[in-house]
Design a protein around this motif. Structure first.
Motif: not given
Length: 769
Positions: A557-560, A566-572, A545-550
């Motif tokens: 952290a619950g931000t994604s 599956n270890g991939i943020p849903d938005e990605c 998601n390009g926010n410079e956070v792995p």
């Protein structure tokens, strides 16, 4: 092995001036107080004498006596000594050189261990002194050392001489010179410390008459005289040369430190320091009775008498010849200085004149010159004897301090000697050794390294107190005593260079001039001991998601969200897609239609359309014109059907693709065409216009989503020559762009075969609550 810090912070333990040894035929006699009594013949350490008196008695001119560290008393021996006899003293022998400070392993004089403060000549023959410096001393020796008619090269070198008590009945014999009595002697005394001796008359530490004495690197500490010269009394035609000597905490009636008597008594003091001595009447520093001493490069400061600490308390009487010296007066820092060339009256800025114990006249008095002292580089090189090459600390006698102005003589010299017994050195690690010497003698140990080659020991480079005073401090983020620039590969071009590491260098992945481990606190969200930005740069972590956070940290952290785990943020992942008018291409919408516009929100393997809150769905234009349209309402709310009507397609917003099911349910909803045209202001568009529409909504966990597809606006009736449309062979309307794809006439029956406009990949954003 790292050199040990000198135990005496104010007094050097050794001397660089070792008198020339006797001829090759000289006999060396060794003494060891720990040897079984009475010991051997002194020919080897294994056969050492137990008692110093026995070695003295056996020696003749030209012999040397080597004395191992230990305590020696003048009433002990097998050569006629009487135990507890106060008249017993160590009588020096003509032409015999006596050296202390050995550890019992040395093969040559040059090997001497330097244990001078531990090689003690004590007058406490009944061993009951204390607790104070002069308590219970009534039965002590009248003189610890005596030197009668001895001549050159008689030498006493490297001893601690203490506890003499000259209170005997014989005037000017047993009531003078508690530490040492030199009567008609011609000798050299080097590196000896006269500590805690007293006399009922003159010369608590030492008394000499008709003597020729050269004293180098000696100290007089805490001696006392009921008469004159608490530290030293010189009388009856004696000639003394005192170089690099210290007087501190001595006291007497007149001349707390030094008493000179007689016109034929000649005392020369070069680079001596007299501090905090006291006279009950006058002359706390030096008292001269018809004597005219010569002082060069000396410091007399904070000596006191009944009148205070003014100029007369420092030196009084006679006609002294004083030059390039610091002499305290009633108003230091004024222009009224003691008469003579180069004299000053400014505070010498001793490091710690009363030491850690806050008591003057003790071994921890630190009379070295502090940074910024006006006594640095302020004396006369020509007054220093050519044979004097070192100071009381055994450091070079003449050194240049780059931070000090050269106010001494000669003004054109590359380096000018300092005032006092100590030459100011750059000793940033406070080990009593000049940093230049530490660096020159470095054996490869960590303590003496200079990894960046700047002439400063690494341990001082990283000391934030800036002990070397250069105003520059290297960073040491790891607190390992090594500057950071020495732990980063020399090829690095990061800020903070140049760098100096050539092997086993610390990782520095983000090129910021700081070892990676120092970047970790607060910058290693996945705790893998690598900075987050390096994980991303090296590909060990993704940042979809390009926010410079792995990504794994976004999820933790619950931000994604990671709905499928599956270890991939849903938005990605592939999100909800949109297909307007499924089965139709190019999604025509007639502005006069009374029907509905069907819309399918396409589900994917990672995004279940059942997550969508139905009454949150709205349709709008991507260009922002008009408002938002809600789905057609049925009896139970927005009209919706879960069915499989489309396949996800990731392409341009207005691209087409073959429509077919994928066995994943989609959400089908209908929007009233009249509402779409009115609210989105489609009646203002020309026929044939491609227009991107957007569907927005919210998931049941609060996440908002957005997706889009295109429609083709169809006017109510085609009249005349319309550049936005054309007709086929059957007279049916078709968009002008179809002709641009290579078919100028398209049968009306083929229009239904054109594939759908492609559904578009979108991203979700979390609503912060």
């Amino acid at each position: 092995m790292r050199p040990q810090t000198k135990l005496l912070t104010g007094i050097a333990l050794g001397t660089a001036l070792t008198i020339a040894s006797a001829t090759a035929q000289a006999t060396v006699r060794r003494v060891d107080a720990s040897a079984p009594a009475p010991g051997g013949d002194g020919s080897t350490w294994a056969l050492a004498y137990t008692y110093l008196q026995d070695a003295i008695a056996a020696s003749v001119s030209g012999d040397q006596i080597w004395v191992k560290a230990g305590t020696y008393k003048p009433d002990e021996g097998t050569t006629g000594q009487t135990p507890l006899n106060r008249n017993e003293s160590f009588h020096l022998v003509d032409g015999v050189e006596v050296y202390g400070g050995f550890d019992g392993t040395e093969a040559t004089l040059a090997d001497r261990a330097g244990l001078f403060e531990q090689t003690i000549l004590s007058g406490d023959i009944d061993e009951n002194d204390g607790p104070g410096p002069f308590d219970n001393n009534a039965n002590n020796s009248y003189h610890v050392v005596r030197a009668g008619a001895v001549g050159a090269p008689t030498v006493l070198d490297g001893f601690w001489i203490t506890a003499g008590n000259a209170d005997g009945p014989d005037a000017f014999v047993n009531d003078v010179g508690g530490g040492m009595f030199a009567d008609g002697a011609d000798l050299v005394v080097v590196g000896c410390f006269f500590v805690g001796n007293r006399a009922d008359s003159n010369g608590g530490g030492m008394y000499d008459e008709s003597a020729i004495l050269e004293m180098v690197n000696c100290a007089f500490l805490g001696n006392r005289a009921a008469g004159r010269g608490g530290g030293m009394a010189n009388a009856l035609g004696s000639t003394l040369t005192l170089i690099n000597c210290i007087y501190s905490g001595n006291s007497g009636l007149r001349g707390g430190a030094v008493y000179n008597e007689g016109a034929n008594t000649h005392t020369t003091m070069v680079n001596c320091t007299l501090s905090a001595n006291h006279a009950t009447i006058n002359g706390g520093g030096i008292y001269n009775l018809s004597s005219n001493p010569v002082l060069a490069n000396c410091i007399l400061w904070n000596n006191s008498d009944a009148q205070g600490t003014g100029q007369s308390a420092q030196i009084v009487g006679g006609a002294p010849d004083v030059s390039y010296s610091c002499i305290q007066d009633a108003d230091p820092d004024d222009l009224n200085v003691y008469p003579g060339v180069g004299n000053i009256d400014d505070d010498p800025q001793f490091v710690d004149p009363d030491g850690d114990d806050d008591t003057v006249g003790t071994a921890d008095d630190n009379l070295r010159l502090g940074a910024g002292s006006p006594c640095v580089d302020a004396s006369d090189n020509e007054a220093v004897p050519p044979s004097t090459t070192t100071d009381l600390d055994d450091n070079p006698r003449i050194l240049d301090d780059p931070a000090a102005a050269d106010t001494g003589n000669p003004p054109w010299a590359d380096a000018i000697v300092d005032m006092g017994a100590y030459e100011r050195i750059i000793d940033c690690n406070d080990n009593g050794i000049a940093d230049t010497e530490d660096l020159a003698d470095c054996d490869g140990s960590a303590w003496c390294q200079d990894c960046n080659g700047n002439g400063v020991l690494d341990e001082c480079d990283v000391d934030t107190t800036d002990p070397d005073g250069d105003g520059l401090v290297s960073q040491d983020c790891q607190l390992d005593g090594v500057p950071d620039e020495c732990e980063i590969d020399e090829t690095s071009t990061a800020p903070g260079g140049p760098f100096f590491c050539t092997e086993n260098c610390d990782p520095e992945c983000n090129d910021n001039g700081v070892p990676d481990e120092c970047d970790l606190p607060g910058n290693d969200c996945n705790t893998n001991d690598s900075p987050d930005e390096c994980d991303l740069a090296e590909g060990t972590s993704d940042d979809c998601n390009g926010n410079e956070v792995p990504d794994e940290c976004d999820i933790a952290a619950g931000t994604s969200p990671d709905g499928n785990g599956n270890g991939i943020p849903d938005e990605c992942e592939q999100a909800f897609l949109l297909d307007i008018k499924p089965g139709s291409c190019p999604n025509p919408v007639n502005v006069k239609s009374k029907g509905v516009v069907p819309v399918a929100i396409v589900g994917t393997a990672s995004h279940d359309v059942s997550w969508i809150v139905l009454d949150s769905v709205r349709l709008s234009r991507a260009d922002g014109v008009g408002g938002e349209v809600a789905p057609h309402e049925g009896p139970q709310g927005p009209h919706s059907v879960y069915e499989d009507v489309a396949t996800p397609f990731d392409g341009e917003p207005c691209a087409c693709h073959e429509a077919e099911g994928d066995d994943i349910l989609d959400l089908s909803m209908k929007f009233q065409t009249e509402d779409v045209v009115a609210v989105l202001e489609l009646d203002q568009e020309d026929g044939g216009t491609l227009l991107e529409l957007v569907v927005t909504g919210r998931l049941n966990d609060g996440t908002e989503f957005q997706t889009s597809d295109c429609i083709q606006v169809v006017p109510a009736k085609n009249k005349g020559n319309n550049e936005s449309a054309t007709t086929n062979a059957d007279g049916a309307w078709a968009p002008a762009w179809l002709g641009q794809c290579g078919a100028s006439v398209v049968p009306a029956g083929l229009l239904g075969m054109f594939v759908l406009f492609g559904a578009r990949l979108v991203r979700l954003r979390r609503i912060r609550r």
